[in-house]
Design a protein around this motif. Structure first.
Motif, PDB file in Angstrom:
ATOM      1  N   SER A 269      -5.072 -10.443   5.407  1.00 35.30           N
ATOM      2  CA  SER A 269      -3.778 -10.016   4.850  1.00 35.30           C
ATOM      3  C   SER A 269      -3.641 -10.593   3.452  1.00 35.30           C
ATOM      4  O   SER A 269      -4.158 -11.671   3.163  1.00 35.30           O
ATOM      5  CB  SER A 269      -2.613 -10.461   5.744  1.00 35.30           C
ATOM      6  OG  SER A 269      -2.575 -11.861   5.858  1.00 35.30           O
ATOM      7  N   CYS A 270      -2.958  -9.871   2.588  1.00 32.03           N
ATOM      8  CA  CYS A 270      -2.858 -10.321   1.196  1.00 32.03           C
ATOM      9  C   CYS A 270      -1.747 -11.373   1.079  1.00 32.03           C
ATOM     10  O   CYS A 270      -0.871 -11.463   1.932  1.00 32.03           O
ATOM     11  CB  CYS A 270      -2.614  -9.138   0.265  1.00 32.03           C
ATOM     12  SG  CYS A 270      -0.899  -8.617   0.154  1.00 32.03           S
ATOM     13  N   PRO A 271      -1.780 -12.170   0.014  1.00 29.01           N
ATOM     14  CA  PRO A 271      -0.772 -13.234  -0.119  1.00 29.01           C
ATOM     15  C   PRO A 271       0.596 -12.704  -0.542  1.00 29.01           C
ATOM     16  O   PRO A 271       1.571 -13.457  -0.523  1.00 29.01           O
ATOM     17  CB  PRO A 271      -1.359 -14.135  -1.204  1.00 29.01           C
ATOM     18  CG  PRO A 271      -2.237 -13.244  -2.010  1.00 29.01           C
ATOM     19  CD  PRO A 271      -2.788 -12.227  -1.059  1.00 29.01           C
ATOM     20  N   THR A 272       0.663 -11.434  -0.901  1.00 32.56           N
ATOM     21  CA  THR A 272       1.841 -10.748  -1.469  1.00 32.56           C
ATOM     22  C   THR A 272       2.147 -11.277  -2.877  1.00 32.56           C
ATOM     23  O   THR A 272       1.731 -12.375  -3.249  1.00 32.56           O
ATOM     24  CB  THR A 272       3.124 -10.841  -0.598  1.00 32.56           C
ATOM     25  OG1 THR A 272       3.691 -12.135  -0.735  1.00 32.56           O
ATOM     26  CG2 THR A 272       2.849 -10.505   0.847  1.00 32.56           C
ATOM     27  N   CYS A 273       2.840 -10.461  -3.632  1.00 33.19           N
ATOM     28  CA  CYS A 273       3.267 -10.847  -4.985  1.00 33.19           C
ATOM     29  C   CYS A 273       4.467  -9.980  -5.360  1.00 33.19           C
ATOM     30  O   CYS A 273       5.003  -9.260  -4.507  1.00 33.19           O
ATOM     31  CB  CYS A 273       2.121 -10.679  -5.980  1.00 33.19           C
ATOM     32  SG  CYS A 273       1.684  -8.952  -6.245  1.00 33.19           S
ATOM     33  N   GLY A 274       4.849 -10.007  -6.619  1.00 31.56           N
ATOM     34  CA  GLY A 274       6.054  -9.296  -7.055  1.00 31.56           C
ATOM     35  C   GLY A 274       5.968  -7.785  -6.906  1.00 31.56           C
ATOM     36  O   GLY A 274       6.975  -7.095  -7.015  1.00 31.56           O
ATOM     37  N   ARG A 275       4.769  -7.254  -6.649  1.00 30.62           N
ATOM     38  CA  ARG A 275       4.646  -5.795  -6.483  1.00 30.62           C
ATOM     39  C   ARG A 275       4.987  -5.339  -5.065  1.00 30.62           C
ATOM     40  O   ARG A 275       5.180  -4.156  -4.825  1.00 30.62           O
ATOM     41  CB  ARG A 275       3.209  -5.356  -6.771  1.00 30.62           C
ATOM     42  CG  ARG A 275       2.774  -5.542  -8.188  1.00 30.62           C
ATOM     43  CD  ARG A 275       1.353  -5.032  -8.373  1.00 30.62           C
ATOM     44  NE  ARG A 275       0.882  -5.397  -9.694  1.00 30.62           N
ATOM     45  CZ  ARG A 275       0.309  -6.549  -9.972  1.00 30.62           C
ATOM     46  NH1 ARG A 275       0.119  -7.439  -9.017  1.00 30.62           N
ATOM     47  NH2 ARG A 275      -0.070  -6.828 -11.199  1.00 30.62           N
ATOM     48  N   CYS A 276       5.015  -6.301  -4.144  1.00 29.14           N
ATOM     49  CA  CYS A 276       5.080  -5.957  -2.718  1.00 29.14           C
ATOM     50  C   CYS A 276       6.476  -5.460  -2.317  1.00 29.14           C
ATOM     51  O   CYS A 276       7.478  -6.116  -2.605  1.00 29.14           O
ATOM     52  CB  CYS A 276       4.713  -7.204  -1.925  1.00 29.14           C
ATOM     53  SG  CYS A 276       4.388  -6.861  -0.219  1.00 29.14           S
ATOM     54  N   MET A 303      -2.185  -5.100   3.940  1.00 26.81           N
ATOM     55  CA  MET A 303      -2.126  -5.316   2.493  1.00 26.81           C
ATOM     56  C   MET A 303      -0.788  -4.822   1.945  1.00 26.81           C
ATOM     57  O   MET A 303      -0.211  -3.854   2.442  1.00 26.81           O
ATOM     58  CB  MET A 303      -3.271  -4.565   1.814  1.00 26.81           C
ATOM     59  CG  MET A 303      -4.646  -4.936   2.346  1.00 26.81           C
ATOM     60  SD  MET A 303      -5.106  -6.645   1.978  1.00 26.81           S
ATOM     61  CE  MET A 303      -5.286  -6.565   0.211  1.00 26.81           C
ATOM     62  N   GLY A 304      -0.328  -5.487   0.847  1.00 29.59           N
ATOM     63  CA  GLY A 304       1.025  -5.249   0.373  1.00 29.59           C
ATOM     64  C   GLY A 304       1.236  -4.035  -0.506  1.00 29.59           C
ATOM     65  O   GLY A 304       2.324  -3.464  -0.521  1.00 29.59           O
ATOM     66  N   CYS A 305       0.219  -3.616  -1.276  1.00 32.43           N
ATOM     67  CA  CYS A 305       0.482  -2.522  -2.219  1.00 32.43           C
ATOM     68  C   CYS A 305      -0.791  -1.780  -2.569  1.00 32.43           C
ATOM     69  O   CYS A 305      -1.849  -2.015  -1.993  1.00 32.43           O
ATOM     70  CB  CYS A 305       1.169  -3.057  -3.480  1.00 32.43           C
ATOM     71  SG  CYS A 305       0.006  -3.794  -4.638  1.00 32.43           S
ATOM     72  N   GLU A 306      -0.687  -0.923  -3.572  1.00 29.44           N
ATOM     73  CA  GLU A 306      -1.810  -0.042  -3.897  1.00 29.44           C
ATOM     74  C   GLU A 306      -2.875  -0.708  -4.769  1.00 29.44           C
ATOM     75  O   GLU A 306      -3.903  -0.106  -5.043  1.00 29.44           O
ATOM     76  CB  GLU A 306      -1.290   1.229  -4.595  1.00 29.44           C
ATOM     77  CG  GLU A 306      -0.820   1.066  -6.029  1.00 29.44           C
ATOM     78  CD  GLU A 306       0.589   0.499  -6.152  1.00 29.44           C
ATOM     79  OE1 GLU A 306       1.150   0.049  -5.119  1.00 29.44           O
ATOM     80  OE2 GLU A 306       1.115   0.475  -7.271  1.00 29.44           O
ATOM     81  N   VAL A 307      -2.649  -2.000  -5.193  1.00 30.79           N
ATOM     82  CA  VAL A 307      -3.626  -2.617  -6.103  1.00 30.79           C
ATOM     83  C   VAL A 307      -4.944  -2.888  -5.369  1.00 30.79           C
ATOM     84  O   VAL A 307      -5.973  -2.304  -5.680  1.00 30.79           O
ATOM     85  CB  VAL A 307      -3.066  -3.916  -6.733  1.00 30.79           C
ATOM     86  CG1 VAL A 307      -4.139  -4.598  -7.569  1.00 30.79           C
ATOM     87  CG2 VAL A 307      -1.860  -3.592  -7.598  1.00 30.79           C
ATOM     88  N   ASN A 308      -4.907  -3.811  -4.385  1.00 20.13           N
ATOM     89  CA  ASN A 308      -6.110  -4.068  -3.584  1.00 20.13           C
ATOM     90  C   ASN A 308      -6.017  -3.431  -2.206  1.00 20.13           C
ATOM     91  O   ASN A 308      -6.979  -3.450  -1.449  1.00 20.13           O
ATOM     92  CB  ASN A 308      -6.311  -5.578  -3.382  1.00 20.13           C
ATOM     93  CG  ASN A 308      -6.614  -6.270  -4.685  1.00 20.13           C
ATOM     94  OD1 ASN A 308      -7.382  -5.758  -5.497  1.00 20.13           O
ATOM     95  ND2 ASN A 308      -5.997  -7.416  -4.901  1.00 20.13           N
ATOM     96  N   GLY A 309      -4.832  -2.931  -1.884  1.00 23.69           N
ATOM     97  CA  GLY A 309      -4.577  -2.465  -0.527  1.00 23.69           C
ATOM     98  C   GLY A 309      -5.528  -1.399  -0.033  1.00 23.69           C
ATOM     99  O   GLY A 309      -6.233  -1.604   0.964  1.00 23.69           O
TER     100      GLY A 309
END
Ligand code: SF4
Length: 357
Positions: A269-276, A303-309
């Protein structure tokens, strides 16, 4: 499984020994050990903890034998379980011989406190008669007193092990496992490297008295993981304060991180960030809590978003990549539709169940 960590190191060949039906050494899979934390004489509690450890994936279980009552308790525990059992003895070599006769599958003795050469030879003779191995457990905190304070710790640990190996070899006893443990990973790693350059006996790896699960788990992962990724080590024990089931969980996580365990479900799972724009932590925690047990190896990505998701989700067996209140779902690398955030946990668990059937 698509997202496997590929190991690119070769395990060093060591002598193969067997603990009941579990092999250690040679090309055998690296096993996970733990030790009962309840009094040996509390037989019901011991058997309960043995079952819990087995369920968690513990391959070999060690039991303290501090006195004759514990030998008798050990005999009764032995009769009630098929688990490979190791009798752990300090100070009194007679307890080691009694435990061997009570059905121990392996003995663990400490060269710093078992006493004279003659006593060690008596233990070796008993183990040889019963065809069980002995682990020489060298601990930095209890080395033979004549070893110089000026010598580097790793070399002193190697010397302590060498002396005991020589005694066992003199009696013709060769089914030897060795551990060289300090409470810090650096001397632990150095001592085991030195040992594996000199000897072909299998190594039991561990960072002793590593501490509570947080920092203790990290110290263990650094010490054990460094060695495993150099191809050193045949069986491991993570020493943590508290319930030993956690030792087994961490031990198996270390094996998996080293690419040495290809079973069970690996959650990414991703650490999340401001894009999530979805609650990755809540979903991942709930999925982790409810993951089914399986011998199959699956990778699940949240995964939180479309960057690495999408990339990470595609590499997993089943993965989701977040949008604004929804997830795209990927199965075996292919897009598989879109789900609302509120459905994510149930849908992931349903897909996982489908993959492990
Ligand atoms: S996947 Fe997206 S939300 Fe997660 S850490 Fe990376 S960029 Fe941030």
């Amino acid at each position: 499984m698509l997202n496997s960590g590929q190991k690119n190191y070769r395990k060093r060949k060591t002598r193969r020994i067997t603990v009941r039906d579990v092999p250690i050494g040679d090309c055998s899979p690296v096993t996970v050990q733990s030790m009962l934390s309840v009094p040996t004489t509390d037989i019901d509690a011991a058997l309960k903890q043995i079952r819990e450890l087995q369920t968690a994936g513990c391959d070999i279980i060690r039991i303290a034998i501090p006195d004759s009552d514990s030998v008798e308790a050990f005999r009764r525990i032995r009769a009630e379980t098929d688990s490979p059992l190791v009798a752990d003895i300090h100070f009194d070599h007679r307890l080691a011989i009694e435990a061997a006769n009570a059905g121990a599958d392996k003995l663990r003795i400490n060269p710093g406190n078992i006493g004279s050469v003659g006593k060690v030879k008596e233990v070796a003779a008993a183990a040889k008669d019963l065809n069980i191995p002995i682990r020489i457990g060298v601990n930095a905190g209890s080395l033979p007193k004549d070893l110089s304070d000026n010598e580097p710790m790793a070399e002193k640990m190697l010397e302590a092990a060498s002396r005991e190996i020589d005694v066992l070899l003199e009696t013709g006893f060769e089914d030897i496992v060795v551990s060289l443990k300090a409470h810090h990973p650096v001397p632990t790693v150095e001592a085991n490297r030195l040992f594996s350059e000199r000897y072909g006996f299998p190594l039991h790896l561990g960072v002793t008295e590593a501490g509570l699960p947080g920092e203790g788990g990290i110290r263990s992962a650094v010490g054990i993981g460094t060695l495993l990724m150099e191809g050193i080590g045949d069986t491991i024990r993570v020493s943590l304060t508290g319930n030993p089931v956690r030792e087994v969980v961490v031990g198996r996580q270390i094996l998996r991180a080293c690419g040495l365990l290809e079973s069970g479900i690996e959650l990414v799972s991703c650490p999340t960030c401001g894009r999530c724009k979805v609650d990755v932590e809540k979903i991942a925690s709930e999925v982790l809590e409810r993951l089914p047990k399986t011998d199959k190896h699956l990778v699940v990505a949240i995964m939180g978003c479309e960057v690495n998701g999408p990339g990470e989700a595609k590499m997993a067996d089943i993965g989701i990549a977040g949008g604004d209140g929804f997830f795209l779902i990927f199965k075996k690398g292919e897009p598989f539709g879109k789900i609302a955030e509120a459905e994510a946990v149930e849908r992931l668990l349903k897909e996982i169940e489908g993959l492990i059937l």
